[in-house]
Design an enzyme around this catalytic site. Structure first.
Site, PDB file in Angstrom:
ATOM      1  N   LYS A   1      46.052  37.967  38.357  1.00  0.00           N
ATOM      2  CA  LYS A   1      44.997  37.355  37.552  1.00  0.00           C
ATOM      3  C   LYS A   1      45.523  36.938  36.176  1.00  0.00           C
ATOM      4  CE  LYS A   1      43.386  42.009  36.555  1.00  0.00           C
ATOM      5  NZ  LYS A   1      42.308  42.942  36.879  1.00  0.00           N
TER       6      LYS A   1
ATOM      7  N   CYS B   1      32.380  49.886  32.506  1.00  0.00           N
ATOM      8  CA  CYS B   1      32.601  49.039  33.678  1.00  0.00           C
ATOM      9  C   CYS B   1      31.644  49.470  34.783  1.00  0.00           C
ATOM     10  CB  CYS B   1      34.044  49.138  34.140  1.00  0.00           C
ATOM     11  SG  CYS B   1      34.410  50.704  34.937  1.00  0.00           S
TER      12      CYS B   1
ATOM     13  N   CYS C   1      38.557  47.509  33.100  1.00  0.00           N
ATOM     14  CA  CYS C   1      37.686  46.340  32.997  1.00  0.00           C
ATOM     15  C   CYS C   1      36.823  46.356  31.734  1.00  0.00           C
ATOM     16  CB  CYS C   1      36.803  46.224  34.231  1.00  0.00           C
ATOM     17  SG  CYS C   1      37.764  45.904  35.728  1.00  0.00           S
TER      18      CYS C   1
HETATM   19  S1  SF4 Z   1      38.495  48.394  38.646  1.00  0.00           S
HETATM   20 FE1  SF4 Z   1      37.365  47.911  36.803  1.00  0.00          FE
HETATM   21  S2  SF4 Z   1      35.224  48.185  37.405  1.00  0.00           S
HETATM   22 FE2  SF4 Z   1      36.460  49.249  38.919  1.00  0.00          FE
HETATM   23  S3  SF4 Z   1      36.537  51.347  38.161  1.00  0.00           S
HETATM   24 FE3  SF4 Z   1      38.394  50.298  37.470  1.00  0.00          FE
HETATM   25  S4  SF4 Z   1      37.857  49.609  35.441  1.00  0.00           S
HETATM   26 FE4  SF4 Z   1      35.955  50.098  36.454  1.00  0.00          FE
END
Ligand code: SF4
Lengths: 142, 562
Positions: free
Chosen positions: B205, B426, B475
């Site tokens: 990404k 998140c 996130c």
């Molecule tokens: S991938 Fe992103 S949304 Fe999922 S737990 Fe990890 S930080 Fe949180």
């Protein structure tokens, strides 16, 4: 094997038994329910059976998952040519489930025999009766 | 690099322009999920397959597969949406999704809980609102962020337009999306090649953000590619160029680290697309395609060396970059309530905890914003802090908005502890497949407990940036929080401390793998010390560094053995 809803229960045994005895030949299940997500009974077993080749064919009808409700008898009609071919090849047809479903499936089979077997209505009825007499078409409806 | 390509690379190359077998997967009623390979490709179309992790065991006992559903994320540069678009997405979330609308930390809408057979109608309907979901996830440029607050100057609209143009320029060109979701007729051989991306897209990404001083709400130092708008006498003259930021880390893998973007220099605004494309294609050609843990631009830069990277970039751009211009950031947050813009129009920023637009008994965000969208004649701006701005309101229409806010219990949404207003969480459990611990669902509880401690030391009104992530992927940009919890296991977190208030310094690990009781014990001691020993106006993050509770975090020097 046509077994929407709880009507699918005996067919688990069928598939397990065929696997146990190493049966050759093909089998085909048509299952239906309202919702795919919550009512796809024994989903994991069917997925595994398909993967392992213990079940050759699975058609599904989930009546409440689309704008237009779809039922097992529609799937039968859609696959009418194959259904007739399987019957002609000596397949055994089993129907299990609600009485009303049994009636609709029977009507669908009749249409299939008319369309794909080139018979008139009377001859189609006779064809199905003969299947029943010879044990090739069994129903367990409730 | 002659290492083995990661499986995703092979998959992208063989995907026939991101088509894969998505169509077949979608039509397969035997499962509510997709084929494994198609779950990867689906991301490029703006959707993720997920399953309700709370239900896994129960369903397994029932001989049902996991409760698969899909999350759809929009591409919405700068988070700008019209009231009509708001209403349409709201209606789609109600019809096909579960739990209302979600606003992401990258200024996009997310609808969760969409069943496979509803995926196509939902994506098609989103497109009818003139919003799409192309490249909202996947190894491509993601949603382009822009400082959300439109009040500062006329230049804001220009920066927004720049971001929009860049977002369009960096869209994948494959017609796969239109064919699969919008029933466009496939024309043999008509598929454009991918002039920017090439057949395997990016190694990973790629995130772009535009900051407009003095607010660093986009966390510009966390972006792969960041731009700080340089505005002189109200005119946009260009941008400071930042490269190589990124949050994601893998627990227990010392080769991974969060990294702040480096400032490479100043670019004129007419160079924007050229420079952005050059950074992106440099990453395309040099990024690690064998180990996805190490494939973000930050690692590419550290492996090549910043100087080498800069020279390569300048060669592509055709001129050398002058040094960055001076600027100042005040904070990374939002300005809540009414703010008057430069042109006499008004903007109301509404706090939305964890970005969850839904109704509770007392706070009816979903119906309140729906009611506002029905009468609002300006637009909505989703902020990088998961809040929403009811933007561009005429002075004489403010009262109407106020009444609607009040009617739905939203007028008081600003009250409460200051720490609440900055907090980010998140999604995590039960939806996110990577989550190791709770985040969003746990946020209200942990905030209450932290506020109780803060209030004990008279710090109830002290703004502190607190963020929580369910896993180290980050996130919610936790490594830029003054206090962060990063999930390690159910109920256990790494406690990170010491980022600054302006988003310019990373925090550091303070305590590893601790439970709530231990977290609160730590914080109790820290808050007590902060209240008694802080200097005037000193922020918590600066305090813990000054008094040596954590060592001053530094840029992490690359130690890659590649
Ligand atoms: S991938 Fe992103 S949304 Fe999922 S737990 Fe990890 S930080 Fe949180």
């Amino acid at each position: 094997m046509i077994g929407p809803g709880t009507g699918v229960a005996p067919f688990r045994g069928f598939v397990q038994e065929r696997t146990a005895i190493g049966a050759s030949g093909r089998n085909w299940l048509i299952f239906g329910a309202r919702h795919q997500r919550s009512q796809f009974l024994y989903q994991l077993e069917w997925q595994a059976a398909l993967k392992a080749g213990q079940l050759q064919r699975l058609d599904l009808a989930f009546s409440r998952d689309s704008a237009e409700p779809v039922y097992v008898q529609q799937r039968l009609i859609e696959q009418g040519r194959d259904v007739y071919a399987w019957l002609e090849a000596g397949a055994h047809l089993y129907v299990c489930g609600a009485t009303a479903m049994g009636r609709s499936v029977h009507a669908a089979l009749r249409d299939i025999v008319i369309e794909h077997g080139g018979r008139d209505a009377e001859a189609a009825d006779e064809y199905l009766s003969e299947l029943q007499r010879s044990g090739c078409y069994a129903r367990d409806v409730y | 690099m002659n290492e083995v390509l990661s499986p995703v690379e092979t998959l992208k190359r063989g995907s026939r322009g991101l088509r894969g077998t998505l169509r077949e997967s979608l039509g397969d009623a035997i499962t509510g999920g997709l084929r494994e390979s198609d779950t990867q490709l689906l991301k490029f179309h703006g959707s993720y397959q997920q399953d309700d992790r709370d239900l896994r065991d129960e369903r397994r006992r029932q001989k049902l597969e996991p409760a698969y559903s899909f999350m759809i994320r929009t591409r919405l540069p700068g988070g700008v949406a019209t009231p009509a678009q708001w209403l349409a997405l709201d209606a789609l979330a109600a019809r096909y999704g579960n739990g209302g609308l979600r606003l992401t930390t990258r200024q996009a809408f997310q609808i969760h809980g969409i069943l496979k057979h509803d995926l196509k109608p939902t994506i098609a309907a989103i497109n009818q609102t003139l919003i799409d979901t192309i490249a909202a996830c996947g190894d491509v440029n993601r949603n382009v962020m822009v400082s959300a607050n439109p009040v500062e100057s006329r230049a804001h609209a220009e920066v927004q337009a720049c971001a929009q143009a860049l977002s369009e320029h960096l869209l994948p060109q494959s017609r796969a999306y239109h064919e699969i979701w919008l029933d466009e007729q496939a024309v043999i051989g008509a598929d454009a090649s991918e002039p920017v991306y090439g057949p395997t897209y990016l190694p990973r990404k790629f995130k772009i953000g535009f900051a407009i001083t003095p607010i660093n709400d986009v966390d510009v130092f966390s972006q792969d590619l960041g731009f700080i708008a340089i505005i002189e006498q109200g005119e946009l003259v260009g941008f400071n160029l930042l490269v190589g930021g990124g949050m994601g880390v893998t627990h227990g893998d010392a080769r991974t680290y969060p990294r702040l973007a480096d400032e490479l220099g100043f670019i004129r605004k007419d160079q924007l697309i050229t420079v952005a494309t050059a950074v992106l294609t440099t990453q395309r050609d040099h990024g690690n395609r064998s180990d996805r843990k190490l494939s973000r631009l930050k690692y590419t830069i550290d492996r090549l060396g910043l100087d080498v990277f800069k020279r390569a970039l300048e060669a592509l751009v055709g001129e050398s970059l002058p040094p960055p211009r001076a600027y100042r950031f005040d904070h990374t947050g939002d300005r809540f309530g009414w703010v008057e813009g430069f042109d006499g129009r008004w903007h109301y920023t509404l706090r939305i905890e964890s970005g969850r637009v839904r109704d509770t008994d007392t706070v009816r965000l979903l119906s309140g914003l729906r009611a506002i969208a029905r009468v609002h004649r300006g637009d909505f701006r989703l902020t990088p802090n998961q809040n929403v701005i009811v933007a561009n309101v005429d002075a004489n229409e403010r009262a109407l908005i106020d009444v609607l806010l009040d009617d739905h219990g939203l007028a008081h949404a600003l009250h409460g502890a200051a720490i609440r207003r900055f907090a980010l969480a998140c999604v995590a459990l039960p939806t996110c497949g990577l989550a190791m611990a709770e985040a969003e669902r746990y946020l209200p509880t942990i905030l209450d407990r932290m506020d109780a401690l803060l209030s004990r030391y008279g710090l109830h009104d002290e703004p502190i940036v607190f963020r929580i992530s369910g896993c180290p992927n980050g996130c919610s940009r936790p490594y830029l929080a003054e206090i962060a919890l990063v999930g390690k296991a159910p109920g256990r977190y790494n406690l990170m401390l010491g980022a600054d208030f302006q988003g310019r310094r990373l925090n550091r690990l303070h305590r590893e793998n601790i439970d709530e009781a231990a977290i609160l014990t730590e914080l109790d001691v820290l808050f007590a010390r902060f209240a008694s020993d802080r200097e005037a106006g000193e922020h918590f993050g600066d305090f813990v560094v000054r008094v040596g509770i954590v060592r001053a975090p530094q840029f992490i020097v690359a130690k890659l053995s590649v």
